[in-house]
Write an enzyme that holds these catalytic residues in place. Structure first.
Site, PDB file in Angstrom:
ATOM      1  N   LYS A   1       0.949  -1.109  -0.013  1.00 49.25           N
ATOM      2  CA  LYS A   1      -0.039  -0.117   0.150  1.00 49.25           C
ATOM      3  C   LYS A   1       0.892   1.253   0.138  1.00 49.25           C
ATOM      4  O   LYS A   1       2.185   1.076   0.366  1.00 49.25           O
ATOM      5  CB  LYS A   1      -1.066   0.062   1.062  1.00 49.25           C
ATOM      6  CG  LYS A   1      -0.243  -0.038   2.781  1.00 49.25           C
ATOM      7  CD  LYS A   1      -1.085  -0.268   3.791  1.00 49.25           C
ATOM      8  CE  LYS A   1      -0.377  -0.205   4.967  1.00 49.25           C
ATOM      9  NZ  LYS A   1      -0.676  -0.989   6.158  1.00 49.25           N
TER      10      LYS A   1
ATOM     11  N   TYR B   1      12.660  32.421   5.454  1.00 48.61           N
ATOM     12  CA  TYR B   1      11.370  33.138   6.146  1.00 48.61           C
ATOM     13  C   TYR B   1      11.266  33.382   7.694  1.00 48.61           C
ATOM     14  O   TYR B   1      11.673  32.373   8.558  1.00 48.61           O
ATOM     15  CB  TYR B   1      10.269  32.327   5.824  1.00 48.61           C
ATOM     16  CG  TYR B   1       9.870  32.333   4.341  1.00 48.61           C
ATOM     17  CD1 TYR B   1       9.641  33.525   3.724  1.00 48.61           C
ATOM     18  CD2 TYR B   1       9.882  31.210   3.620  1.00 48.61           C
ATOM     19  CE1 TYR B   1       9.275  33.444   2.350  1.00 48.61           C
ATOM     20  CE2 TYR B   1       9.291  31.177   2.197  1.00 48.61           C
ATOM     21  CZ  TYR B   1       9.143  32.420   1.662  1.00 48.61           C
ATOM     22  OH  TYR B   1       8.854  32.428   0.199  1.00 48.61           O
TER      23      TYR B   1
ATOM     24  N   MET C   1       9.133  25.751   0.488  1.00 50.44           N
ATOM     25  CA  MET C   1       8.416  24.749   0.070  1.00 50.44           C
ATOM     26  C   MET C   1       9.276  23.996  -1.075  1.00 50.44           C
ATOM     27  O   MET C   1       9.041  22.961  -1.072  1.00 50.44           O
ATOM     28  CB  MET C   1       7.424  25.670  -1.288  1.00 50.44           C
ATOM     29  CG  MET C   1       6.370  24.848  -1.660  1.00 50.44           C
ATOM     30  SD  MET C   1       5.008  25.492  -2.723  1.00 50.44           S
ATOM     31  CE  MET C   1       3.909  26.062  -1.288  1.00 50.44           C
TER      32      MET C   1
HETATM   33  C1  LIG Z   1       0.094  -1.721   6.794  1.00 49.26           C
HETATM   34  C2  LIG Z   1      -0.628  -2.844   7.462  1.00 49.26           C
HETATM   35  C3  LIG Z   1       0.400  -3.960   7.657  1.00 49.26           C
HETATM   36  C4  LIG Z   1       1.709  -3.870   7.823  1.00 49.26           C
HETATM   37  O1  LIG Z   1       2.149  -3.184   9.097  1.00 49.26           O
HETATM   38  P1  LIG Z   1       3.633  -3.024   9.087  1.00 49.26           P
HETATM   39  O2  LIG Z   1       3.739  -2.514  10.601  1.00 49.26           O
HETATM   40  O3  LIG Z   1       4.240  -1.907   8.263  1.00 49.26           O
HETATM   41  O4  LIG Z   1       4.201  -4.589   9.157  1.00 49.26           O
HETATM   42  C5  LIG Z   1      -0.179  -5.244   7.881  1.00 49.26           C
HETATM   43  N1  LIG Z   1      -1.666  -5.308   8.099  1.00 49.26           N
HETATM   44  C6  LIG Z   1      -2.443  -4.419   7.632  1.00 49.26           C
HETATM   45  C7  LIG Z   1      -3.896  -4.570   7.598  1.00 49.26           C
HETATM   46  C8  LIG Z   1      -2.033  -3.164   7.458  1.00 49.26           C
HETATM   47  O5  LIG Z   1      -2.598  -2.152   7.005  1.00 49.26           O
END
Ligand SMILES: *Cc1c(COP(=O)(O)O)cnc(C)c1O
Length: 375
Positions: free
Chosen positions: A38, A267, A315
């Site tokens: 993800k 800034y 920025m």
């Molecule tokens: C992101 C996630 C993981 C992985 O977590 P880590 O701490 O990065 O290993 C596992 N299960 C679910 C449901 C997640 O959203």
């Protein structure tokens, strides 16, 4: 002709493979590792990172949203892809067109999947998320039994797995994790289908610190990218072979100037020089993921030395005091995260200064800059 940014995030494919293989060796032989890719693989590029994990033997991939899963499937990943955050009912057909596995937590989604499966004269595997202590997504434990009973009456649905998530597995001594795992085990054991489904709950903390919690599958995120869920403490605690950080962030000096004592920088003039000072101007700012909260706090590496960020981060620019180094010139390499000579700045170093965790630093740098891949 392609023009390149000064700022480059470099990803090591061999380090991604190394981390996958290292976790794999720590698991019981038949326990699959689901690679959490993800957030564009925590800033590493979902497609490229998934390819690296697949080369290392990975057969299970997890994303948050359906649109990510579709993109991953279209990129040529042929193995199982799980969608963890549900979907708009309107999009249900995509699970069938792209052969994806939904992780569900409400009966409306289950019915929509069932209807679509029936209309296509096929079956779909679903995993069910139960919330046993995270207080995030998932069916509350008291409702799980009824939910599964109804689910199993729906035509075209194959109940394939039961998942939960640990909120505190990054704390190796947490009794909460042990208690939650016990509760999850009870729920799984009470499930009439337990012998037919894949049960999974361990994240990186679970894999590293609660190896008993591996069940039928584990879901690794941060560890695949070379960091420990508890940051520097995890590095201190580790024994044996180490995880390897997979991301480096580099830039270059844009301009160098020497100013008098008493000169305000950037800034708000939140920094004023106390002596004649040589300032290097860098083409990196909060737009590139260098959080403004690192103003007057962060450091970078130039000529193998640590130098401080002075004044507010803008920025697209920031300033560092390079008075301690001779002959810094425009074009010289700057390392924001990674190694130069014997010096290293890690994602944990940066996260500590930000009051955050390596996860966020990787997302900020990786998802806001051009990425290049090295072996
Ligand atoms: C992101 C996630 C993981 C992985 O977590 P880590 O701490 O990065 O290993 C596992 N299960 C679910 C449901 C997640 O959203």
């Amino acid at each position: 002709m392609q023009s390149h940014s000064f700022n480059q995030v470099e990803i090591s494919r061999s380090a991604l493979r190394h981390n996958f293989s290292l976790l794999k060796r720590r698991m019981p032989p038949d326990t699959p590792i689901l690679a959490m890719v993800k957030a564009d693989a925590y800033g590493h590029g979902m497609v490229e990172a998934s390819q690296a994990f697949q080369e290392a033997g990975c057969c299970e991939f997890g994303v948050a949203e359906l649109c990510e899963a579709v993109r991953l499937r279209e990129s040529g990943i042929t193995r199982n892809i799980y969608v963890f955050l549900g979907f708009k009912l309107f999009d249900v057909a995509l699970f069938f067109e792209y052969n994806l596995i939904p992780v569900i937590f409400d009966i409306e989604s289950a019915r929509a999947l069932s209807d679509e499966a029936v209309s296509r004269n096929t079956e779909i595997t679903v995993h069910v998320k139960v919330d046993c202590g995270m207080t995030r997504l998932g069916i509350v434990p008291g409702e799980l039994g009824d939910f599964v009973t109804v689910l199993c009456t729906l035509p075209g649905i194959k109940y394939g797995g039961l998942a939960s998530h640990f909120p505190r597995s990054d704390e190796p001594d947490s009794t909460q994790t042990r208690e939650q795992f016990a509760r999850f085990n009870q729920l799984a054991a009470a499930d009439a289908k337990v012998s037919e489904i894949v049960v999974h709950t361990a994240n990186s903390g679970g894999i590293l610190y609660f190896p008993d919690s591996s069940c039928g599958m584990v879901r690794a995120g941060i560890a695949l990218y070379g960091y420990y869920p508890d940051g520097k403490n995890g590095i201190l605690r580790q024994s044996g072979e180490k995880l390897q950080p997979t991301m480096t962030f580099k830039s270059r000096v844009l301009q160098v100037k020497t100013v008098d004592a008493g000169t305000g920088v950037s800034y708000g003039h939140t920094y004023t020089t106390t002596r004649e000072t040589t300032i290097a101007v860098l083409p990196i700012g909060y737009e590139d993921g260098l959080s403004r909260c690192l103003s007057n706090k962060g450091e970078v590496l130039i000529h193998d030395k640590r130098v401080p960020i002075v004044g507010r981060i803008c920025m697209n620019l920031c300033m560092v005091d390079v008075s301690s180094i001779e002959h810094v010139r425009a074009g010289d390499e700057v390392v924001i995260m990674g190694s130069q000579g014997n010096e290293t700045i890690t994602g944990d170093d940066i996260a500590d200064l930000m009051g955050s965790i390596s996860y966020e630093v990787l997302c900020l740098f990786g998802n806001n800059n051009e990425r290049t891949y090295i072996e």
